[in-house]
Each structure stands twice: as C-alpha cells, then as structure tokens.
Write a protein that holds these residues in place. Sequence first.
Motif, PDB file in Angstrom:
ATOM      1  N   LYS A   1       0.839  -1.205   0.000  1.00 60.39           N
ATOM      2  CA  LYS A   1       0.000   0.000   0.000  1.00 60.39           C
ATOM      3  C   LYS A   1       0.872   1.252   0.000  1.00 60.39           C
ATOM      4  CE  LYS A   1      -4.272  -1.303   0.025  1.00 60.39           C
ATOM      5  NZ  LYS A   1      -5.140  -0.888  -1.102  1.00 60.39           N
TER       6      LYS A   1
ATOM      7  N   GLU B   1       2.138   1.860  -3.350  1.00 60.87           N
ATOM      8  CA  GLU B   1       1.101   2.381  -4.246  1.00 60.87           C
ATOM      9  C   GLU B   1       0.844   3.876  -3.984  1.00 60.87           C
ATOM     10  OE1 GLU B   1      -2.272  -0.302  -4.584  1.00 60.87           O
ATOM     11  OE2 GLU B   1      -3.551   1.385  -5.100  1.00 60.87           O
TER      12      GLU B   1
ATOM     13  N   TRP C   1       3.917   5.959  -5.127  1.00 62.68           N
ATOM     14  CA  TRP C   1       4.417   5.791  -6.502  1.00 62.68           C
ATOM     15  C   TRP C   1       4.196   7.055  -7.337  1.00 62.68           C
ATOM     16  CZ3 TRP C   1       7.780   2.901  -8.912  1.00 62.68           C
ATOM     17  CH2 TRP C   1       7.790   2.912 -10.317  1.00 62.68           C
TER      18      TRP C   1
ATOM     19  N   LEU D   1       3.554   1.179 -11.922  1.00 61.04           N
ATOM     20  CA  LEU D   1       3.595   0.361 -10.710  1.00 61.04           C
ATOM     21  C   LEU D   1       3.437  -1.122 -11.047  1.00 61.04           C
ATOM     22  CD1 LEU D   1       3.777   0.450  -7.621  1.00 61.04           C
ATOM     23  CD2 LEU D   1       1.292   0.633  -7.557  1.00 61.04           C
ATOM     24  N   SER D   2       2.642  -1.422 -12.077  1.00 64.01           N
ATOM     25  CA  SER D   2       2.476  -2.850 -12.395  1.00 64.01           C
ATOM     26  C   SER D   2       3.785  -3.433 -12.945  1.00 64.01           C
ATOM     27  CB  SER D   2       1.288  -3.101 -13.324  1.00 64.01           C
ATOM     28  OG  SER D   2       1.277  -2.218 -14.382  1.00 64.01           O
TER      29      SER D   2
ATOM     30  N   ARG E   1       5.961  -4.065  -9.913  1.00 61.34           N
ATOM     31  CA  ARG E   1       5.566  -5.262  -9.158  1.00 61.34           C
ATOM     32  C   ARG E   1       6.104  -6.548  -9.778  1.00 61.34           C
ATOM     33  NH1 ARG E   1      -0.413  -5.156  -7.039  1.00 61.34           N
ATOM     34  NH2 ARG E   1      -0.378  -3.296  -5.772  1.00 61.34           N
TER      35      ARG E   1
ATOM     36  N   ARG F   1      -9.804   4.412  -5.336  1.00 58.99           N
ATOM     37  CA  ARG F   1      -8.658   3.664  -5.814  1.00 58.99           C
ATOM     38  C   ARG F   1      -8.989   3.150  -7.214  1.00 58.99           C
ATOM     39  NH1 ARG F   1      -6.691  -1.981  -4.012  1.00 58.99           N
ATOM     40  NH2 ARG F   1      -4.539  -1.862  -4.708  1.00 58.99           N
TER      41      ARG F   1
ATOM     42  N   VAL G   1      -3.679  -1.300 -11.324  1.00 61.50           N
ATOM     43  CA  VAL G   1      -3.573  -2.411 -10.395  1.00 61.50           C
ATOM     44  C   VAL G   1      -4.777  -3.329 -10.558  1.00 61.50           C
ATOM     45  CG1 VAL G   1      -3.582  -2.980  -7.939  1.00 61.50           C
ATOM     46  CG2 VAL G   1      -2.448  -0.904  -8.738  1.00 61.50           C
TER      47      VAL G   1
END
Length: 358
Positions: free
Chosen positions: A71, A74, A77, A119-120, A123, A264, A315
């Motif tokens: 979190k 996220e 970011w 962000l993906s 990850r 979100r 996400v």
Amino acid sequence: MDALIASASALEPDAGQQLAFLRQLQRLFQEGDFTSTYKYALLLALAELAIECDGHAGAELVLPMERIAGKFAEFYWLQSLPYSADATGNHGVLFQNSGLQVAVIGHLTALRDLGISTLSQARQHPHWPRTLEAIASRVRDMPVPRLQSLSGSSVVFLFDPATVGKTLTLLPGVAFHLRRFQGFIQQLVRAGWVNYIRSNNKNASLVGQGADLEAFLFMTPRAALAKVEQLLSPLQDRRCFFCQQGLHEKGDVDHFIPWSRYPRDTALNFVLAHKKCNTDKRDLLAGGAHLDRWLERNAREGATIAGQLQQAGFVSEPGVEMMVASWAYREGVSAGVQVWQGCGNTTRISPDVMQSFG
Ligand SMILES: [Zn+2]
C-alpha cells in the motif's frame, strides 16, 4: 469458555463503541504529531486493507506487513514523480517530511531509475520483493510505534505496536469501524496529507497555489484513463454500461463502486458510460440489475480487462474488486441508502442485493 469469548468478540461493535472509536480517531488527528506523511499513509493502508482482506464483524484482523508495504508503494508511486504547480515554474519531488526525504520515496525512485514507469511493471521486477521488504522494515520502525502517540502518551486503540512483526493485528472491532467509516476516514486522511504537503516550507517553491495538488497526489493521470476508454469501448460493444444505448459520443470512464466510497483505480471497477448517465449516478451505488451486469462482465471478461489494464499501469488484485463491492453493498444495506437505477430514478436499496454475491 474460549469459544464463547471468541464469538462474543466477533460481534459487531454497538453504537456506543462506534462513537468511542470516532472520538479516538478525532484525537489522533487533533493531537497526533505529524512530522511526515507516513502516519497518513499507514492510516490509509489500514483502512483499505480492512475492506480488501476477508474478515467478519467485530473480530480482530491480521494483516501481513508485506501488504501494508505494498500500500505504501502504491500511495507514494505517483508522488515519487516530480511535481510542478505550473508549466514554467520549478519542478521537483515533493518533500514528505520536514527533514530528509522519506525513505520510501528513495526506494521507489531507485526502481524508476531502472527505467520502470508503471507500478504494475515495478511489481513484476526482480527487485520488487526486496523493495517491499525494505519498505516494510521502515514502516515497522517509523509510523507503527508512533501512530497512536497522542499528546505524548500512547493510546492503543488500533493495534498493539509491541506485537507488530511480520504481521500487524487490528484489535477486535477496529476492522469493522474502518469499514463502516471508510469514506469519512479517506477524506480526513487525504485532506490532512494535502495540507501537510502544502504547508511544508520545503515545498513552498514547488507547490505555490497549484490547485491540482490533490489530483497529483492521489489520482491516476488523465492520459492513463484514455487507455481504459480504448479498451472498454469495443468490449461494451460501443454501448453505455448502464442504459445499454449506443455510445456515439466519447464516453466517461466511471468507477462502478463510486470513487467517493473507495478512491482507488482498480482495473475491474471501471465501466464506460454516457456522460449523462455517469453524471446522474453521481456518488450513488448502482441498482441490483447493474450490479449483476457488472459481476457477469467481470466473470466473463475480467481476465482480459485486468491483463490489458495492468499493461497500462493499473492495479488488479484477483478477488479484491469483488470484496470491495460486497463491502460497499453490505454497508449500503446497513445504512438503507438510495441506489441509482437509471437517469432520474433512484430507489431504496433492497437487502436482496446481497444475493448477487452468492
Ligand atoms: Zn447511458
């Protein structure tokens, strides 16, 4: 005896207990010492995870530190990109504390320096697990022991900091309160966070009067939302998700579970709608027929939507969207809210709507 205690503690907190929780939360905002934005991030993380992790009524909820660190990654970011209040002014990464920049920004900038832009992508990078581990360790050292320190004394009402290790356990009833007062807590925390950034002297030359600061801190850039439209338009056969009529104009990307309840951007929560339908629906939950259509769409096309939107940087966590929807409708039933059936048509929510979740 143990079983009796366990079942008693899983009961929903009553009105008096809910009020007591809100009072403690109010004290936390009024008397808490916010020397960086970490405490806001921790509160937001706990509030969102209370919805996204399965749990019952008033029971305690065990949260893996790794998910809390996820979190943090996220939230920070978007904020690890340089900000500029206007095109000609200074630009730079906003300061999240009054001393040196917070460590989380450093960890995320290190990933951006490897050429990662979403962000993906981050990850999926081999460095991700160690980044999460470093963030988790920072969260344990910094905001965890200090979050509940009010006017110099510690008031343990969310979790016991002494027990936090690989997991953090929300005390019995806390997850329930966080679910029930989600929208309210989100607004308080985000307003506090924006205010902190704006009033931090180190940001003075960057922030100016920039009216878009809140959007920069918390919202997906518009350019990314255009990709959602490109994907959803053919999937919806160029029809409005809600009224099913042809979508000849450029559609609005709408959050099926309204942004005001759950701010979100998760892949499966997006639908494409007429501007008129989207505007009329406002912050209301959609009625049962729309909910069934949304659940069916996600069962049928969910993997495609999630896969393609992940490439665009959004996400998607399997099962989370479902958990969020079931929470939103359960709370809606409990409060007896109005739901949106179509333009100019709202009705009181029916408890039967929960049958859609099986
Ligand atoms: Zn429509």
